[in-house]
Design a protein around this motif. Structure first.
Motif: not given
Length: 79
Positions: A64-75
């Motif tokens: 299923l398609y979903s919103w995948i969170p990206q890291p809140n810190d780092g490059t």
């Protein structure tokens, strides 16, 4: 092309289609696309203090398609 959602500090969600999103060393979120010649072109930059979270729309476990969170810190870069 990918779809990204940026949750902004003012409570608004920005949904953007781009080839890539990234987080710089300063914490700014950048969105880019590639032109027909393969050159990266900046679509926009969001200052670190204006973005609370970044998500990429993609297929998750189970197909299923979903919103995948990206890291809140780092490059990082996400395509």
């Amino acid at each position: 092309m990918a779809v990204f959602m940026l949750q902004l500090a003012d409570g608004v969600d920005a949904v953007v289609e781009a080839d890539a999103a990234g987080r710089t060393a300063a914490g700014d979120i950048v969105l880019e696309r590639t032109d027909r010649r393969g050159r990266a072109e900046r679509l926009g930059t969001y200052q670190a203090e204006t973005v609370t979270a970044v998500f990429r729309r993609c297929r998750a476990d189970g197909g299923l398609y979903s919103w995948i969170p990206q890291p809140n810190d780092g490059t990082w870069w996400c395509y």
